[in-house]
Design a protein around this motif. Structure first.
Motif, PDB file in Angstrom:
ATOM      1  N   ALA A   3      -8.243  -7.450   5.688  1.00 23.03           N
ATOM      2  CA  ALA A   3      -7.201  -7.415   4.650  1.00 23.03           C
ATOM      3  C   ALA A   3      -6.034  -6.528   5.071  1.00 23.03           C
ATOM      4  N   ALA A   4      -6.336  -5.362   5.656  1.00 23.10           N
ATOM      5  CA  ALA A   4      -5.277  -4.444   6.084  1.00 23.10           C
ATOM      6  C   ALA A   4      -4.461  -5.040   7.222  1.00 23.10           C
ATOM      7  N   SER A   5      -5.117  -5.740   8.147  1.00 23.31           N
ATOM      8  CA  SER A   5      -4.406  -6.362   9.263  1.00 23.31           C
ATOM      9  C   SER A   5      -3.511  -7.496   8.775  1.00 23.31           C
ATOM     10  N   VAL A   6      -4.002  -8.274   7.801  1.00 23.00           N
ATOM     11  CA  VAL A   6      -3.176  -9.338   7.216  1.00 23.00           C
ATOM     12  C   VAL A   6      -1.962  -8.739   6.522  1.00 23.00           C
ATOM     13  N   ALA A   7      -2.173  -7.640   5.791  1.00 20.27           N
ATOM     14  CA  ALA A   7      -1.057  -6.975   5.109  1.00 20.27           C
ATOM     15  C   ALA A   7      -0.042  -6.436   6.109  1.00 20.27           C
ATOM     16  N   SER A   8      -0.537  -5.844   7.197  1.00 22.91           N
ATOM     17  CA  SER A   8       0.362  -5.354   8.232  1.00 22.91           C
ATOM     18  C   SER A   8       1.148  -6.506   8.855  1.00 22.91           C
ATOM     19  N   PHE A   9       0.477  -7.637   9.055  1.00 25.80           N
ATOM     20  CA  PHE A   9       1.144  -8.824   9.582  1.00 25.80           C
ATOM     21  C   PHE A   9       2.236  -9.305   8.630  1.00 25.80           C
ATOM     22  N   ALA A  65      -0.110  -6.807  -2.998  1.00 23.66           N
ATOM     23  CA  ALA A  65      -0.338  -8.146  -2.455  1.00 23.66           C
ATOM     24  C   ALA A  65       0.039  -9.226  -3.467  1.00 23.66           C
ATOM     25  N   ALA A  66      -0.323  -9.016  -4.742  1.00 29.60           N
ATOM     26  CA  ALA A  66       0.031  -9.990  -5.780  1.00 29.60           C
ATOM     27  C   ALA A  66       1.553 -10.077  -5.959  1.00 29.60           C
ATOM     28  N   LEU A  67       2.215  -8.906  -5.978  1.00 28.72           N
ATOM     29  CA  LEU A  67       3.672  -8.886  -6.126  1.00 28.72           C
ATOM     30  C   LEU A  67       4.353  -9.555  -4.942  1.00 28.72           C
ATOM     31  N   ASN A  97       4.186 -17.024   3.078  1.00 29.62           N
ATOM     32  CA  ASN A  97       3.533 -15.755   2.739  1.00 29.62           C
ATOM     33  C   ASN A  97       2.403 -15.923   1.736  1.00 29.62           C
ATOM     34  N   VAL A  98       2.504 -16.928   0.870  1.00 33.44           N
ATOM     35  CA  VAL A  98       1.583 -17.045  -0.258  1.00 33.44           C
ATOM     36  C   VAL A  98       0.122 -17.191   0.175  1.00 33.44           C
ATOM     37  N   LEU A 135      -3.051 -14.695  -0.918  1.00 38.30           N
ATOM     38  CA  LEU A 135      -4.267 -15.184  -1.558  1.00 38.30           C
ATOM     39  C   LEU A 135      -5.509 -14.761  -0.774  1.00 38.30           C
ATOM     40  N   LEU A 136      -5.427 -14.754   0.548  1.00 29.00           N
ATOM     41  CA  LEU A 136      -6.557 -14.314   1.368  1.00 29.00           C
ATOM     42  C   LEU A 136      -6.911 -12.864   1.064  1.00 29.00           C
ATOM     43  N   ILE A 137      -5.893 -12.012   0.953  1.00 31.50           N
ATOM     44  CA  ILE A 137      -6.143 -10.606   0.629  1.00 31.50           C
ATOM     45  C   ILE A 137      -6.847 -10.488  -0.724  1.00 31.50           C
ATOM     46  N   LEU A 138      -6.384 -11.239  -1.714  1.00 37.43           N
ATOM     47  CA  LEU A 138      -6.978 -11.163  -3.045  1.00 37.43           C
ATOM     48  C   LEU A 138      -8.403 -11.707  -3.049  1.00 37.43           C
ATOM     49  N   VAL A 139      -8.685 -12.719  -2.211  1.00 43.68           N
ATOM     50  CA  VAL A 139     -10.046 -13.240  -2.103  1.00 43.68           C
ATOM     51  C   VAL A 139     -10.996 -12.193  -1.528  1.00 43.68           C
TER      52      VAL A 139
END
Length: 463
Positions: free
Chosen positions: A30-36, A98-100, A186-187, A191-195
């Motif tokens: 999740a953190a790597s996806v957010a950084s990406f 992530a939602a925002l 981006n969407v 969604l992956l992070i929220l999952v």
């Protein structure tokens, strides 16, 4: 009843003791996806800017605001976001961000004017500010073992560094279909992070105060300073509006520094600047992203406006650097483990300097293959340096200050990016061609990185 209460207390105490392997993996992904996401959204729009401007209107200054509307809010709110992560828990702040991010991306995809797009980009900047420092804090919480943390940070760095190269590529692939897709993409990541959220354990909280005065001064100072720099290219350095913006920006930033010595709970504890590791990491973060964002901004303009390449073809120029950057981050984790962060930083900076000089020394006009090769060399060096610098930040401070230290590191990175786009965009308006402008970026970047390399070697030698 007493036994049940005792069990609940034990469960609460052990909730933060030793993260499970599944939780650590979920956090790292999740953190790597957010950084990406945070890194990609800075640069994916660059390739689409000529198309967006053709449809919605806008000169060079307006196009700079599409980029800097994101990076400015991102940079200015990172410190507050770091404090929010400490106060309300990194997990909660991370998921809200992530939602925002997903909602703001959808808004940008439906933008009906440049003003609406810039507004949406500003909201995206707010969302990025929420997720990035929280992601570093989550990695720190989920990986107490130094070796596991080094690998997790390498993957986190791979997300951000590879996004810098993948962003223009995706922009080139999606823009010919429709420019709105550079935001819609981006969407699914959000969604992956929220999952993954249910598998991320609850974060600890700390009771802290917020420095609203410092936050207001930082936001006002950075916004007006960058606006003044952009207006230098649009209306001239001697224009009254330019002088007022630059003056207000500098004054607000000076007042911000003064305020940090007066308030009870400063948003940027000045004492952290006395730590040698932080001094090195903050300068590395600022100058690396200053160079990279400025280079990519001018490079995409050069490829499309001066070499007359389409958005797709321009995006393909960034393909080699995308793969090389990912490989560099994975190798970087091994280098850190085997030789330490000092060696990794020194090696990475030296490679980046070589890449910029390689491009600067190319014959005119700069061949496209030289641009692609130079981007790859610089990206490889950055991929080695970034996780090492992030590791220095986390190792240099008390664990209780990990959130604010991470926010400071990322603030300096994003401030560098915003100023880099503004400065190099202004330079491009005064130089005779984008080829000359791009060469000025290369030589300036090499000189700045050489300064950081010398500073790093001398500063650590004193220890």
């Amino acid at each position: 009843m007493d036994n049940e209460r005792t069990d609940r207390i034990r469960m609460g105490r052990t909730a933060f003791s030793s993260p499970s392997p599944s939780s650590s993996v979920a956090v790292t992904v999740a953190a790597s996806v957010a950084s990406f996401l945070a890194g990609m959204d800075v640069l994916i729009v660059n390739v689409a800017l000529p198309t967006i401007a053709a449809e919605l209107g806008g000169d060079m200054a307006v196009q700079q605001w599409v980029v800097d509307g994101y990076t400015l809010l991102f940079a200015a709110l990172l410190l507050l976001a770091g404090s929010l992560a400490d106060r309300f828990g990194a997990k909660r702040v991370f998921l809200i961000g992530a939602a925002l991010f997903g909602l703001a991306s959808l808004f940008c995809s439906f933008a009906w004017s440049m003003a609406a797009l810039v507004f949406g980009r500003c909201v995206l900047g707010v969302a990025s500010a929420l997720i990035l420092p929280a992601s570093m804090s989550l990695i720190n919480e989920a990986n107490p073992d130094p070796r596991r943390r080094a690998w997790a940070l390498a993957l986190w760095g791979a997300g951000g560094a590879s996004a810098s190269a993948v962003g223009p590529l995706l922009g080139g692939l999606l823009t010919p279909i429709h420019w709105s897709l550079v935001f819609v993409i981006n969407v699914p990541f959000c969604l992956l992070i929220l999952v993954l959220a249910p598998r991320i354990r609850r974060s600890p909280r700390r009771v802290i105060r917020f420095d609203w005065i410092g936050q207001a001064l930082a936001l006002a100072g950075l916004t007006t300073l960058v606006a003044g720099i952009i207006e230098v290219g649009a209306i001239g350095v001697a224009a009254p509006a330019t002088l007022v913006l630059l003056g207000v920006g500098l004054l607000a930033l000076v007042l911000f520094v003064v305020s940090q010595t007066k308030v009870v709970a400063p948003m940027m504890p000045l004492g952290l600047f006395r730590i040698r590791g932080m001094q090195v990491a903050l300068q590395i973060g600022f100058i690396m992203i200053f160079n990279w964002y400025g280079m990519v901004f001018i490079c995409t303009m050069f490829l499309q406006n001066e070499r007359h390449m389409g958005a797709f073809a321009a995006g393909l120029v960034f393909v080699p650097s995308a793969f090389v950057t990912i490989i560099g981050n994975l190798i970087g984790g091994r280098i850190i483990t085997a030789h330490g962060v000092r060696f990794s930083i020194t090696l990475g900076l030296a490679i980046m300097i070589a890449g910029f000089l390689f491009e600067f020394l190319a014959p005119a006009p700069i061949p496209v293959w030289v641009v692609a090769t130079g981007l790859s060399i610089v990206g490889f060096g950055a991929a080695i340096t970034t996780p090492a610098a992030a590791g220095v930040v986390l190792r240099s401070v008390d664990p209780a200050q990990a959130g604010i230290a991470s926010a400071m590191f990322n603030t300096f990175r994003q401030v560098g990016g915003a100023i880099g786009v503004a400065v190099f965009g202004v330079i491009a308006t005064f130089l005779p061609s984008l080829d000359v402008a791009l060469r000025s970026v290369f030589v300036a970047s090499a000189v700045l990185l050489a300064y950081v390399l010398v500073f790093e070697l001398l500063r650590w030698r004193e220890r």
